[in-house]
Design an enzyme around this catalytic site. Structure first.
Site, PDB file in Angstrom:
ATOM      1  N   ASP A 138      16.203   6.875   4.883  1.00  0.00           N
ATOM      2  CA  ASP A 138      14.853   7.055   4.344  1.00  0.00           C
ATOM      3  C   ASP A 138      14.824   6.804   2.844  1.00  0.00           C
ATOM      4  OD1 ASP A 138      13.781   7.735   6.769  1.00  0.00           O
ATOM      5  OD2 ASP A 138      13.968   9.892   6.481  1.00  0.00           O
ATOM      6  N   GLN A 140     -10.884   0.945   1.253  1.00  0.00           N
ATOM      7  CA  GLN A 140     -11.376   0.053   0.193  1.00  0.00           C
ATOM      8  C   GLN A 140     -10.250  -0.729  -0.466  1.00  0.00           C
ATOM      9  OE1 GLN A 140     -11.665   3.344   0.347  1.00  0.00           O
ATOM     10  NE2 GLN A 140     -11.327   4.361  -1.625  1.00  0.00           N
ATOM     11  N   ASN A 191      -2.586   6.492   6.517  1.00  0.00           N
ATOM     12  CA  ASN A 191      -3.198   7.301   7.570  1.00  0.00           C
ATOM     13  C   ASN A 191      -3.917   6.389   8.573  1.00  0.00           C
ATOM     14  OD1 ASN A 191      -5.565   6.475   6.354  1.00  0.00           O
ATOM     15  ND2 ASN A 191      -5.891   8.405   5.274  1.00  0.00           N
ATOM     16  N   GLN A 194      12.345  14.976  10.690  1.00  0.00           N
ATOM     17  CA  GLN A 194      11.298  14.111  11.237  1.00  0.00           C
ATOM     18  C   GLN A 194      10.018  14.898  11.453  1.00  0.00           C
ATOM     19  OE1 GLN A 194      11.613  10.870  11.509  1.00  0.00           O
ATOM     20  NE2 GLN A 194       9.431  10.922  11.931  1.00  0.00           N
ATOM     21  N   GLU A 253       3.114 -37.485  28.435  1.00  0.00           N
ATOM     22  CA  GLU A 253       2.113 -36.438  28.176  1.00  0.00           C
ATOM     23  C   GLU A 253       0.723 -37.046  28.000  1.00  0.00           C
ATOM     24  OE1 GLU A 253       3.137 -33.627  25.110  1.00  0.00           O
ATOM     25  OE2 GLU A 253       4.630 -32.641  26.374  1.00  0.00           O
ATOM     26  N   HIS A 265       7.196  15.430   8.768  1.00  0.00           N
ATOM     27  CA  HIS A 265       6.308  14.347   8.330  1.00  0.00           C
ATOM     28  C   HIS A 265       4.857  14.625   8.686  1.00  0.00           C
ATOM     29  CE1 HIS A 265       8.587  11.242   6.402  1.00  0.00           C
ATOM     30  NE2 HIS A 265       9.515  11.236   7.350  1.00  0.00           N
ATOM     31  N   SER A 274       5.529   8.625  12.758  1.00  0.00           N
ATOM     32  CA  SER A 274       6.981   8.415  12.674  1.00  0.00           C
ATOM     33  C   SER A 274       7.713   9.112  13.828  1.00  0.00           C
ATOM     34  CB  SER A 274       7.462   8.950  11.329  1.00  0.00           C
ATOM     35  OG  SER A 274       8.761   8.498  11.065  1.00  0.00           O
ATOM     36  N   TYR A 290       0.839  -1.190   0.000  1.00  0.00           N
ATOM     37  CA  TYR A 290       0.000   0.000   0.000  1.00  0.00           C
ATOM     38  C   TYR A 290       0.882   1.252   0.000  1.00  0.00           C
ATOM     39  CZ  TYR A 290      -3.537   3.387   0.788  1.00  0.00           C
ATOM     40  OH  TYR A 290      -4.363   4.470   0.612  1.00  0.00           O
ATOM     41  N   HIS A 311       0.360 -40.754  19.748  1.00  0.00           N
ATOM     42  CA  HIS A 311       1.662 -40.218  19.345  1.00  0.00           C
ATOM     43  C   HIS A 311       2.742 -41.271  19.530  1.00  0.00           C
ATOM     44  CE1 HIS A 311      -0.358 -36.360  19.351  1.00  0.00           C
ATOM     45  NE2 HIS A 311       0.745 -35.744  18.946  1.00  0.00           N
ATOM     46  N   GLU A 358      11.877   4.515  16.808  1.00  0.00           N
ATOM     47  CA  GLU A 358      11.880   3.999  15.433  1.00  0.00           C
ATOM     48  C   GLU A 358      13.231   4.306  14.769  1.00  0.00           C
ATOM     49  OE1 GLU A 358       9.373   6.206  12.828  1.00  0.00           O
ATOM     50  OE2 GLU A 358       9.408   4.696  11.229  1.00  0.00           O
ATOM     51  N   HIS A 359      13.595   5.588  14.738  1.00  0.00           N
ATOM     52  CA  HIS A 359      14.904   6.012  14.225  1.00  0.00           C
ATOM     53  C   HIS A 359      15.744   6.502  15.401  1.00  0.00           C
ATOM     54  CE1 HIS A 359      12.042   6.893  10.852  1.00  0.00           C
ATOM     55  NE2 HIS A 359      12.966   6.247  10.167  1.00  0.00           N
TER      56      HIS A 359
END
Lengths: 428, 428
Positions: free
Chosen positions: A356, A186, A209, A255, A410, A258, A233, A124, A415, A322-323
């Protein structure tokens, strides 16, 4: 910017907290659209594309002619840049290939592990103001290297019913097998159930988003896997007096641009550096085209000074950024000590922008503290490690008794019996 | 047993379907208990242990004395079997270690990937009729090899307030750092939020009934990772006339005894083998102590005959079995062709039991078709792959332009600026 000097450990929980997002309201909308796409397929896709993207599209499949046109229209300079980035990303992700691992655990008992590609993956790519063709590279390159058979890319059409040319160029370059002009909830629903036009996939990757994020979570309720839970981010920089304040400020701002909800943190043991960075941020912020966005993120940002580097490191591991940029004299203290981070950038000449776009590492990384339990996208994200075993007559004679004893203990007699039958047949 | 001869492709969707479970009713119960554990901590843990397990426990921490007692009480024969299994599992999982991967993608641009352990992990081991000490081995061994700092094990107490001795022995043997007598939803909730007694963890592993399964899913809404979505255990055997019907039947039954909802499928191209297996299953079933359970699973099982091996393979890949036994003359056709399976067992002398207990491979595997997009637990399940990069002055001069062009084209000026500042500083 919020300045915090020598925070007490009991304040850390608050300091590491990200703004919580409430998905409850969105979830109902998402589930409604999922249901409609499941029942009505392409008709629902068209309806919601028209509703959310404001455009009625006849054919959501991007044609060969459209791709050709895109390839022709991307400026050569950008093409060259994309090609260089591709070459670096490909080199780094190729190096991640693991060979088949095979051992004989006992004589006659061979076990091996082999990785095989996830057959169908969906990528995506958001639309909107920033056309993220770099994300196409980050997802399609490892998908192709892994050997995924179907690589489907969904991205919302603009108000002319088109997808950004650089996105099409990158997708074509990196072996995407089908490109669809569909975005948002969708698109995720389409790839979850499959429609006449949108193929069903097994795993969905990519940013988006809050609607896309919730849609990906809902997709997991229908048997799909996703790359990771996503949030805004983040960047945490640790710096001391050896750092260059202007560089640190530029990283924090990259950063911040963003989104207003981007998380920006400076950790330092030097009050002098802290003040210098603060001033530089204010200065550089003025000149940014996305100043309005960046200013909001900067408003919520934190500049934290710790008494010593041990406390600083503990805090950073608790934050799990994250970074993570390390701009200190004693780099190895942080490089060796960091346990929880998505990607680490070391030294004054390693801006986050490098990772990046073009250095070779992946930019799809865990946010919101998920670096404690997830890694970023890598080659393995597109593969499954399957195990195999082959046991010879000799092998089952070697290992059989052990299995029988354990199965019996067991309480799983069948088995045990599967082994006993084989052992008995070899006694005759 | 349901016999299906040459099914049409349009029937495959139905044939590959597992019984759908409705979690909606359970989810509310689970969320209620989560809320209570979050608010009341240990008090809620004690309350629900008393409610579900029917026992009031003063101290849920297993003491050193209890472990000592367990170690002393496990029969030597079983200890030896567990030690042999441990040695094999350790050997196979150690072999999965990946070295640091480092490349210079361009001169002065170094990128590397290193794996670091998830610091805190939780292992859930069900109680009940079958004490799954084998699962302790399968989870704690790779956790210890990975270097996880805290390895917490939760298992419900029996009606004397104890945990099975073999489970304690295995946990102690494999470096579990804390063992707690708490099971079900309250155990998962405890590890999600942390209480005075139960440590908070970052990732939860292990099987469980439907309550535990839903609780693990709910835990992911609070930032935790889990090993994988779980469903009833499954086995698919592909066999031809070279297979030994009695062995095949014993394997199908070993799967069937797990639970009435176990999924058991035989795929073959030989009607003769199909009939022989059917007869053998009926014969062997009579002698099983867990006959009542196995009989129910066998009732829902499927024996499917395909016209040729190509169709059989396509079907198997569509089914994506958790366990896949290949008992055919031409093994490599299926070994090379299988794309979606958790673990593969090859040849007449490789029963699934071997992998369940002792051969070395892991038995925590994807069910319910998840073999299409997940692998089983392996060493990597306890690690995160972190990326690092270090760029020299020369390096940023080599790669800088590319980053600037790409950032500009994505409309992210501050990203560009972080590079431009550095490049300009080097021009002086």
């Amino acid at each position: 910017m919020n300045k915090i000097i020598n925070p007490n450990v009991c304040e850390w929980a608050t300091l590491t907290q990200r703004p919580t997002q409430s998905f409850a309201a969105i979830e109902e909308t998402v589930k409604g659209i999922f249901k409609e796409v499941q029942q009505k397929g392409d008709r629902a896709i068209t309806k919601y594309t028209s509703f959310f993207d404001g455009i009625a599209i006849q054919n959501i499949k991007v044609s060969g002619a459209e791709i050709k046109e895109a390839v022709a229209s991307v400026p050569q300079e950008l093409k060259d840049a994309i090609l260089m980035a591709k070459s670096n990303i490909e080199a780094f992700h190729s190096a991640q290939k693991t060979e088949r691992i095979e051992i004989e655990t006992m004589e006659g008992v061979s076990c091996w592990q082999e990785k095989r590609p996830i057959q169908k993956v969906g990528l995506y790519i958001p639309g909107g103001s920033a056309p993220l063709f770099s994300t196409v590279l980050m997802l399609a390159i490892p998908a192709q290297l892994a050997g995924c058979k179907e690589i489907v890319l969904c991205s919302p059409p603009d108000n002319e019913g088109k997808i950004n040319q650089a996105i099409l160029f990158a997708a074509d370059l990196c072996g995407v097998t089908q490109i669809l002009k569909v975005g948002g909830i969708q698109a995720i629903a389409g790839m979850t159930f499959g429609t006449a036009t949108v193929p069903k996939v097994y795993k969905i990757f990519g940013p988006g988003n809050q609607f896309v994020t919730v849609a990906k979570q809902v997709a997991t309720q229908f048997g799909l896997a996703i790359d990771m839970p996503a949030g805004p981010s983040e960047l945490l920089v640790v710096a001391d007096d050896s750092a260059i304040a202007a560089f640190v400020a530029s990283d924090l701002l990259s950063q911040a641009e963003h989104g207003a909800d981007s998380q920006v943190v400076l950790v330092t043991t030097s009050l002098k550096l802290l003040s210098a960075v603060e001033k530089e941020v204010e200065k550089q912020l003025e000149k940014l085209p996305r100043k309005a966005i960046a200013a909001k993120a900067i408003q919520n940002s934190k500049l934290i000074c710790f008494e010593n580097k041990e406390l600083a490191l503990d805090f950073i591991n608790e934050y799990a950024p994250e970074h993570f940029i390390i701009a200190t004299k004693n780099e190895s203290f942080y490089v060796n000590g960091i346990q929880n981070a998505g990607s680490v950038f070391i030294g004054n000449y390693t801006p986050e922008s490098a990772g990046d776009y073009a250095s070779g590492t992946n930019h799809t990384l865990p946010t919101n503290g998920y670096a404690k339990n997830y890694n970023g996208v890598n080659l393995d994200s597109f593969l499954k490690a399957m195990t195999f075993q082959k046991i010879s007559k000799k092998g089952i004679q070697n290992i059989g008794k052990t299995i029988e004893i354990m199965a019996e203990a067991e309480g799983l007699q069948a088995h045990k019996n599967a082994v006993t039958l084989r052992l008995n047949s070899l006694k005759q």
